[in-house]
Design an enzyme around this catalytic site. Structure first.
Site, PDB file in Angstrom:
ATOM      1  N   CYS A   1     -37.683  11.486   0.515  1.00 18.59           N
ATOM      2  CA  CYS A   1     -38.058  11.506  -0.919  1.00 18.59           C
ATOM      3  C   CYS A   1     -38.373  10.212  -2.001  1.00 18.59           C
ATOM      4  O   CYS A   1     -38.535   9.368  -1.075  1.00 18.59           O
ATOM      5  CB  CYS A   1     -37.545  12.238  -1.808  1.00 18.59           C
ATOM      6  SG  CYS A   1     -37.484  12.685  -3.510  1.00 18.59           S
TER       7      CYS A   1
ATOM      8  N   GLU B   1     -38.412  17.991   2.899  1.00 26.21           N
ATOM      9  CA  GLU B   1     -37.059  17.365   1.975  1.00 26.21           C
ATOM     10  C   GLU B   1     -36.495  19.553   1.760  1.00 26.21           C
ATOM     11  O   GLU B   1     -37.179  19.850   1.029  1.00 26.21           O
ATOM     12  CB  GLU B   1     -36.798  16.826   1.373  1.00 26.21           C
ATOM     13  CG  GLU B   1     -35.839  16.159   0.028  1.00 26.21           C
ATOM     14  CD  GLU B   1     -36.367  15.562  -1.010  1.00 26.21           C
ATOM     15  OE1 GLU B   1     -34.974  15.141  -1.346  1.00 26.21           O
ATOM     16  OE2 GLU B   1     -37.513  15.749  -1.478  1.00 26.21           O
TER      17      GLU B   1
ATOM     18  N   LYS C   1     -29.459  11.983   3.014  1.00 25.73           N
ATOM     19  CA  LYS C   1     -30.456  11.150   2.254  1.00 25.73           C
ATOM     20  C   LYS C   1     -29.257   9.775   1.952  1.00 25.73           C
ATOM     21  O   LYS C   1     -27.746  10.374   1.124  1.00 25.73           O
ATOM     22  CB  LYS C   1     -30.419  11.657   1.158  1.00 25.73           C
ATOM     23  CG  LYS C   1     -31.304  11.393  -0.114  1.00 25.73           C
ATOM     24  CD  LYS C   1     -32.027  11.788  -0.918  1.00 25.73           C
ATOM     25  CE  LYS C   1     -32.812  11.798  -1.987  1.00 25.73           C
ATOM     26  NZ  LYS C   1     -33.109  12.830  -2.950  1.00 25.73           N
TER      27      LYS C   1
END
Length: 533
Positions: free
Chosen positions: A393, A286, A343
């Site tokens: 994440c 990420e 995300k």
């Protein structure tokens, strides 16, 4: 001559009597606090999953015979003893100069949910089969704290203490909610069992509550498949490393980018020399780089040198401006950037700042950052001829992100993450434990690619094939099975959670009715006794 004895001085109001009345309260409080800490010890990096039911047994003893306010207090203390040590990585992130208030505030907010669970559990305890209903209530509190406030914070869910052990296979049946329910039920059934040991027949039901969840989990282990169903894939990770600088990492994006380009070069050299097998897919972590509109000559060259499709984690600014996004980009060694996933579950006070005028009191990001734009598409991408789930994440903590991708045909889960912010703390291992549980839940291999560790290749049964250390530059290359089986957990989806929450609400309402009837009956008996007197 009869002498009337004076009234006893040892009334309920004497200091001696008051001291005796305080002792059980203090013992219960100490037991709740100790049990919460024991629960913390069940989380990674310690492989002590079996401590979790012991912790809930301790909480069950503390709640036994208590009323609403007592349950609230003991549950809150239990939660505080869990979250204060579990979330110490926030201090590694913010640094001592920022103070403990965000860490203390978040811990207290999460503990409040367990306090509410403890309070409502005292109502459910009045029902036949009390430990079952109490367990449902406690697990039901995990649902609202997953989405409120500010998108919620699922860290520290009961199931995340179970990446291995007797309860883990239950994830394939009912996901994290069922695993958590089984753990809590085992613990809460212990006090009921102890209280009925002298009457074996009455002890059968609580004994079943202790034994059945464990036996059910163990019986499911042979059903957890790990073999390839639609071929296999050789996957490589790039862990470029980052400075262990906490908040100062905000100013080190160029260093992180340079480190990952350098590690890609090393991996490419190993591939070309035959030191490692040539991967079919490489995964960057990420936010390993920043780019505008998918234009990045350095990444272009790195992927061309690798010679294989690569998932690039980047802070991405769309063409024409607009807010940046936390994205994973499919990068082909010949044609360059392609599909992109952004995300969905952004981190409040880090990737966006709600109520900035108020937030400036509790976050250092207000003046130096702008809000990211959340994505609105499922976390699934097509790369290397494979459909891949790509939660980013801490999205791995949310049930729906990986589940939606698997429902859309993902055969493999990759987890790009940047944990360099949190120092040499337990955070990375806690997140890896979540990934291991998701592997079992969805019957998929999981590849974790972390900026500074821990990167790992996880088999579909949650076992770790190989992993890296923290704050080292390293790569992993391993073969993973591709699977298209659909677990019962995937087929049931969120209905398992909804069912448990619905049952918990029914239990609480029934407990309220029982309590009101008991009070009414007690009042009527008192009235009759007074009239008879």
């Amino acid at each position: 001559m009869a002498v009337t004895a004076p009234e006893s001085t040892a009334t309920d109001d004497t200091p001696a009597r008051r001291r005796r009345n305080w002792r059980p309260w203090l013992l219960r409080l100490a037991l709740a606090a100790a049990s919460g800490f024991v629960f913390y010890l069940s989380f990674a990096p310690r492989p002590l999953w079996w401590l979790a039911p012991i912790a809930f047994a301790g909480l069950g003893f503390a709640l036994r015979g208590r009323r609403l306010w007592g349950g609230l207090g003991y549950g809150f203390v239990f939660g505080l003893s869990l979250y204060l040590p579990l979330l110490t990585w926030l201090q590694d992130f913010l640094g001592t100069e920022f103070g403990p208030w965000p860490w203390l505030g978040l811990s207290a907010a999460l503990a409040a949910y367990l306090g509410i669970g403890g309070a409502l559990a005292t109502l459910a305890a009045r029902l036949p089969g009390g430990p079952v209903w109490m367990s449902l209530v406690v697990i039901a509190t995990e649902t609202p704290r997953t989405w409120w406030p500010l998108g919620g914070f699922p860290w520290g869910r009961v199931a995340f203490s179970q990446p291995e052990g007797a309860y883990t296979p239950l994830a394939s049946i009912g996901g994290a909610p069922l695993v958590g329910f089984a753990v809590v039920l085992t613990g809460f059934a212990v006090p009921a069992l102890v209280s009925r040991l002298r009457t074996p027949r009455r002890a059968l039901l609580p004994a079943a509550g202790v034994v059945v969840p464990v036996v059910a989990g163990l019986a499911l282990w042979p059903t957890i498949g790990t073999g390839a169903q639609t071929g296999s894939l050789t996957v490589g990770t790039v862990q470029g490393n980052a400075p262990n600088a906490g908040l100062a990492l905000m100013d080190d994006s160029a260093t992180i980018r340079a480190n990952h380009l350098a590690q890609s070069d090393r991996l490419a050299a190993e591939i070309h020399s035959g030191a490692v097998p040539k991967p079919d897919l490489v995964v960057w972590p990420e936010t390993a780089t920043q780019m505008a509109a998918g234009v990045d000559p350095g990444v272009d060259q790195a992927v061309a040198d690798l010679g294989v499709p690569t998932l690039i984690g980047a802070i991405y600014r769309p063409a024409g401006g607009g807010r940046v996004q936390n994205s994973e980009i499919v990068w082909d060694p010949r044609s360059g950037p392609g599909e992109r996933y952004s995300k969905q579950e952004l981190v409040p006070f880090a990737e966006y700042v709600p109520a900035r005028a108020i937030a400036q009191w509790v976050t250092p990001f207000v003046d130096d950052t702008s809000d990211m734009q959340p994505g609105d598409a499922p976390a699934v991408l097509d790369i290397a001829g494979t459909r891949v789930a790509t939660p980013i994440c801490y999205e791995i903590a949310y049930d729906h992100v990986a589940r939606d991708a698997v429902d859309l045909g993902a055969q493999l889960i990759v987890l790009p993450t940047n944990n360099a912010w949190f120092g040499e703390s337990e955070m990375s291992y806690q997140q890896l434990a979540m990934a291991r549980l998701r592997a079992v839940e969805h019957s998929r291999a999981v590849v974790v690619s972390a900026t500074s560790g821990v990167s790992a290749i996880v088999e579909p049964d949650g076992s770790i094939q190989r992993s890296t250390s923290e704050f080292t530059a390293a790569s992993l290359v391993g073969r993973v099975p591709l699977r298209d089986t659909t677990t019962l957990s995937d087929r049931l989806g969120a209905w398992t959670e909804y069912g448990l929450v619905g049952a918990a609400l029914v239990a609480v309402l029934a407990g309220v009715v029982v309590r009101l009837r008991t009070r009414r009956a007690s009042a009527e008996n008192t009235t009759r006794a007074t009239g008879a007197g």
